[in-house]
Scaffold this motif. Structure first.
Motif, PDB file in Angstrom:
ATOM      1  N   VAL A 238       0.850  -1.196   0.000  1.00 27.91           N
ATOM      2  CA  VAL A 238       0.000   0.000   0.000  1.00 27.91           C
ATOM      3  C   VAL A 238       0.882   1.241   0.000  1.00 27.91           C
ATOM      4  N   VAL A 239       0.566   2.189  -0.851  1.00 30.98           N
ATOM      5  CA  VAL A 239       1.222   3.503  -0.844  1.00 30.98           C
ATOM      6  C   VAL A 239       0.139   4.549  -0.597  1.00 30.98           C
ATOM      7  N   ASN A 240       0.343   5.359   0.438  1.00 33.84           N
ATOM      8  CA  ASN A 240      -0.627   6.372   0.845  1.00 33.84           C
ATOM      9  C   ASN A 240      -0.064   7.760   0.546  1.00 33.84           C
ATOM     10  N   PHE A 241      -0.825   8.582  -0.180  1.00 35.69           N
ATOM     11  CA  PHE A 241      -0.341   9.912  -0.545  1.00 35.69           C
ATOM     12  C   PHE A 241      -1.400  10.967  -0.221  1.00 35.69           C
ATOM     13  N   ASP A 242      -0.951  12.192  -0.117  1.00 31.36           N
ATOM     14  CA  ASP A 242      -1.829  13.327   0.160  1.00 31.36           C
ATOM     15  C   ASP A 242      -2.497  13.735  -1.151  1.00 31.36           C
ATOM     16  N   ALA A 243      -3.664  13.153  -1.395  1.00 26.79           N
ATOM     17  CA  ALA A 243      -4.396  13.445  -2.626  1.00 26.79           C
ATOM     18  C   ALA A 243      -5.076  14.800  -2.575  1.00 26.79           C
ATOM     19  N   TYR A 244      -5.188  15.380  -1.400  1.00 29.29           N
ATOM     20  CA  TYR A 244      -5.823  16.694  -1.258  1.00 29.29           C
ATOM     21  C   TYR A 244      -4.887  17.799  -1.736  1.00 29.29           C
ATOM     22  N   GLY A 245      -3.583  17.657  -1.418  1.00 28.03           N
ATOM     23  CA  GLY A 245      -2.667  18.750  -1.734  1.00 28.03           C
ATOM     24  C   GLY A 245      -1.593  18.446  -2.751  1.00 28.03           C
ATOM     25  N   TYR A 246      -1.349  17.158  -3.053  1.00 31.69           N
ATOM     26  CA  TYR A 246      -0.182  16.814  -3.875  1.00 31.69           C
ATOM     27  C   TYR A 246      -0.501  15.802  -4.968  1.00 31.69           C
ATOM     28  N   MET A 247      -1.653  15.933  -5.571  1.00 33.38           N
ATOM     29  CA  MET A 247      -2.042  15.015  -6.632  1.00 33.38           C
ATOM     30  C   MET A 247      -1.048  15.022  -7.789  1.00 33.38           C
ATOM     31  N   GLU A 248      -0.584  16.189  -8.165  1.00 32.05           N
ATOM     32  CA  GLU A 248       0.300  16.302  -9.328  1.00 32.05           C
ATOM     33  C   GLU A 248       1.583  15.509  -9.155  1.00 32.05           C
ATOM     34  N   SER A 249       2.086  15.405  -7.920  1.00 29.48           N
ATOM     35  CA  SER A 249       3.362  14.710  -7.723  1.00 29.48           C
ATOM     36  C   SER A 249       3.236  13.237  -8.070  1.00 29.48           C
ATOM     37  N   LEU A 250       2.089  12.648  -7.797  1.00 29.66           N
ATOM     38  CA  LEU A 250       1.896  11.235  -8.113  1.00 29.66           C
ATOM     39  C   LEU A 250       1.844  11.014  -9.612  1.00 29.66           C
ATOM     40  N   ALA A 251       1.334  12.004 -10.334  1.00 26.88           N
ATOM     41  CA  ALA A 251       1.168  11.867 -11.781  1.00 26.88           C
ATOM     42  C   ALA A 251       2.484  11.945 -12.539  1.00 26.88           C
ATOM     43  N   LEU A 252       3.588  12.242 -11.846  1.00 26.15           N
ATOM     44  CA  LEU A 252       4.885  12.328 -12.514  1.00 26.15           C
ATOM     45  C   LEU A 252       5.467  10.953 -12.827  1.00 26.15           C
ATOM     46  N   TYR A 253       4.890   9.899 -12.228  1.00 23.14           N
ATOM     47  CA  TYR A 253       5.468   8.559 -12.378  1.00 23.14           C
ATOM     48  C   TYR A 253       4.393   7.565 -12.826  1.00 23.14           C
ATOM     49  N   PRO A 254       3.748   7.821 -13.968  1.00 31.02           N
ATOM     50  CA  PRO A 254       2.611   6.974 -14.349  1.00 31.02           C
ATOM     51  C   PRO A 254       2.992   5.529 -14.677  1.00 31.02           C
ATOM     52  N   GLU A 255       4.125   5.315 -15.333  1.00 24.70           N
ATOM     53  CA  GLU A 255       4.500   3.943 -15.691  1.00 24.70           C
ATOM     54  C   GLU A 255       4.772   3.110 -14.437  1.00 24.70           C
ATOM     55  N   GLU A 256       5.475   3.698 -13.488  1.00 24.40           N
ATOM     56  CA  GLU A 256       5.786   2.980 -12.247  1.00 24.40           C
ATOM     57  C   GLU A 256       4.521   2.720 -11.434  1.00 24.40           C
ATOM     58  N   ARG A 289     -12.800  15.538  -6.213  1.00 23.63           N
ATOM     59  CA  ARG A 289     -11.339  15.522  -6.208  1.00 23.63           C
ATOM     60  C   ARG A 289     -10.808  14.143  -6.611  1.00 23.63           C
ATOM     61  N   PHE A 290     -11.449  13.115  -6.095  1.00 22.76           N
ATOM     62  CA  PHE A 290     -11.033  11.764  -6.467  1.00 22.76           C
ATOM     63  C   PHE A 290     -11.216  11.557  -7.968  1.00 22.76           C
ATOM     64  N   GLU A 291     -12.372  11.930  -8.501  1.00 25.40           N
ATOM     65  CA  GLU A 291     -12.637  11.737  -9.923  1.00 25.40           C
ATOM     66  C   GLU A 291     -11.667  12.538 -10.787  1.00 25.40           C
ATOM     67  N   GLU A 292     -11.340  13.742 -10.344  1.00 23.83           N
ATOM     68  CA  GLU A 292     -10.364  14.548 -11.077  1.00 23.83           C
ATOM     69  C   GLU A 292      -8.996  13.873 -11.059  1.00 23.83           C
ATOM     70  N   GLY A 293      -8.647  13.308  -9.916  1.00 22.20           N
ATOM     71  CA  GLY A 293      -7.376  12.600  -9.819  1.00 22.20           C
ATOM     72  C   GLY A 293      -7.334  11.384 -10.720  1.00 22.20           C
ATOM     73  N   VAL A 294      -8.417  10.643 -10.761  1.00 23.45           N
ATOM     74  CA  VAL A 294      -8.489   9.480 -11.647  1.00 23.45           C
ATOM     75  C   VAL A 294      -8.330   9.918 -13.098  1.00 23.45           C
ATOM     76  N   ARG A 295      -9.017  10.995 -13.486  1.00 20.30           N
ATOM     77  CA  ARG A 295      -8.911  11.466 -14.874  1.00 20.30           C
ATOM     78  C   ARG A 295      -7.480  11.902 -15.193  1.00 20.30           C
ATOM     79  N   LEU A 296      -6.834  12.586 -14.237  1.00 19.96           N
ATOM     80  CA  LEU A 296      -5.460  13.028 -14.458  1.00 19.96           C
ATOM     81  C   LEU A 296      -4.534  11.831 -14.669  1.00 19.96           C
ATOM     82  N   LEU A 297      -4.620  10.852 -13.782  1.00 21.68           N
ATOM     83  CA  LEU A 297      -3.734   9.696 -13.887  1.00 21.68           C
ATOM     84  C   LEU A 297      -4.055   8.854 -15.121  1.00 21.68           C
ATOM     85  N   ALA A 298      -5.347   8.738 -15.432  1.00 21.00           N
ATOM     86  CA  ALA A 298      -5.739   7.986 -16.629  1.00 21.00           C
ATOM     87  C   ALA A 298      -5.219   8.667 -17.892  1.00 21.00           C
ATOM     88  N   SER A 299      -5.185  10.011 -17.879  1.00 22.40           N
ATOM     89  CA  SER A 299      -4.683  10.736 -19.047  1.00 22.40           C
ATOM     90  C   SER A 299      -3.186  10.501 -19.261  1.00 22.40           C
TER      91      SER A 299
END
Length: 354
Positions: A238-256, A289-299
């Motif tokens: 399990v990896v837990n991240f601050d999806a409220y404030g730092y969504m963009e940082s997770l999107a930097l590593y989509p392949e991983e 916010r969750f749905e926006e995050g899903v769309r960002l990562l899916a993109s």
């Protein structure tokens, strides 16, 4: 992995309460599938996340008045280091037990769930991770013990013993199908900066060392920007991240991230703020916010189905900095966001929550 996340709500762990029984009651009221035992640093400095796991550390001094933990490296620590390594090699988990003075919420939670007679899908525990512990606890020269090779090795062994002891302690309550042990790693935000001299390999090896021998699910929490590939490579579930404030940082590593999820990994979304902003948030906005995050990562190429299938919900970080009322609101929101994402009605939580 028998546990299926299905938007299950859990928590990072810390609460502002001073009464362990009240903190457990609040936790079990809202986190009905995956309660996390409450850390209560306002009750006693020994429940601070760095003091809490320091029992048995060679040369340790817990200065409650000065609110700091350090190692007295001016004296001979050889015998104390040998004792940690002996316990590690012999698997002497009781030697590393965390006493009730240091974790009142852990002991109160185990007693409570053991007496209830019901089983939870998951019980969550947490241990401070080796990078954060090793950078915060200093020696007599104000040098982080992580920079001392001998002390760093002993520290990792000690944290591993405590994590393994905690797994057994929670399992022995007979109240859960599975146990999840998190490593809390706020200092991962500094790895790679000029301020911290820690290699990527040392981070990965230290985290792996802390989870070695655990038979439960393992995870890690970081409440800021970091190189998330470090946690993927460490073999965590399990990896837990601050999806409220730092969504963009997770999107930097989509392949991983894709490989992590495809391999059965779980992404725990810290959607509920741990600041006074919790007063302004409602379930619908956090779901957006969750749905926006899903769309960002899916993109970026991450499979949308996996993002939903492998998701858990948490507050963005610990809640000890809030009032008790705001902490309760954060737990209620986490539970109701979980229900909403499942397509369920929040039910009594809307009526009874603050």
């Amino acid at each position: 992995m028998s546990f299926q996340p299905s938007f299950t709500a859990t928590a990072i762990g810390s609460l502002p309460h001073r009464d362990a029984e009240e903190a457990c009651a609040l936790t079990l009221k809202y986190l009905t599938e995956a309660p996390a035992w409450p850390q209560l640093p306002r009750r006693d400095f020994r429940e601070n996340m760095y003091a809490q796991y320091s029992e048995g550390l060679p040369g340790v001094v817990v200065d409650a008045e000065g609110r700091k933990v350090f190692c007295d490296t001016e004296r001979d620590l050889f015998a104390e280091m040998e004792e940690v390594l002996r316990a590690y090699l012999e698997g002497d988990l009781e030697w590393a037990a965390i006493s009730e003075d240091y974790a009142s919420g852990l002991h109160a939670m185990r007693r409570r769930v053991a007496a209830e007679g019901r089983r939870y899908p998951l019980l969550k525990g947490q241990v401070t991770g080796p990078v954060s512990f090793g950078l915060t606890v200093l020696d007599r020269r104000n040098r982080p013990i992580l920079y001392d090779d001998q002390m760093a090795e002993v520290m990792v062994r000690l944290l591993n013993l405590k994590a393994r002891w905690m797994e057994e302690f929670l399992r022995s309550a007979g109240a859960s199908e599975e146990v999840l042990i998190f490593l809390d790693e706020p200092y991962l935000v500094s790895v790679g900066s000029a301020l911290v001299s820690v290699s990527r390999q040392q981070v990965v090896d230290s985290i792996r060392g802390c989870t070695e021998g655990l038979d439960c699910l393992t995870g890690a929490h970081c409440c800021g920007n970091t190189d998330w590939t470090l946690l993927y490579q460490a073999g965590l579930d399990v990896v837990n991240f601050d999806a409220y404030g730092y969504m963009e940082s997770l999107a930097l590593y989509p392949e991983e991230l894709s490989r992590f999820l495809e391999g059965g990994g779980i992404l725990a979304w810290g959607l509920v703020p741990n600041t006074p902003a919790v007063d302004e948030e409602e379930v619908a906005g956090l779901v957006r916010r969750f749905e926006e995050g899903v769309r960002l990562l899916a993109s970026r190429g991450v499979d949308e189905g996996l993002l939903r299938e492998r998701a858990m919900i948490t507050p963005s970080c610990g809640l000890e900095g809030l009032s008790e009322e705001r902490a309760e609101r954060a737990y209620r929101l986490a539970a109701e966001v979980s229900a909403a994402l499942r397509g369920e009605e929040p039910g009594r939580l809307s009526e009874e929550g603050t």
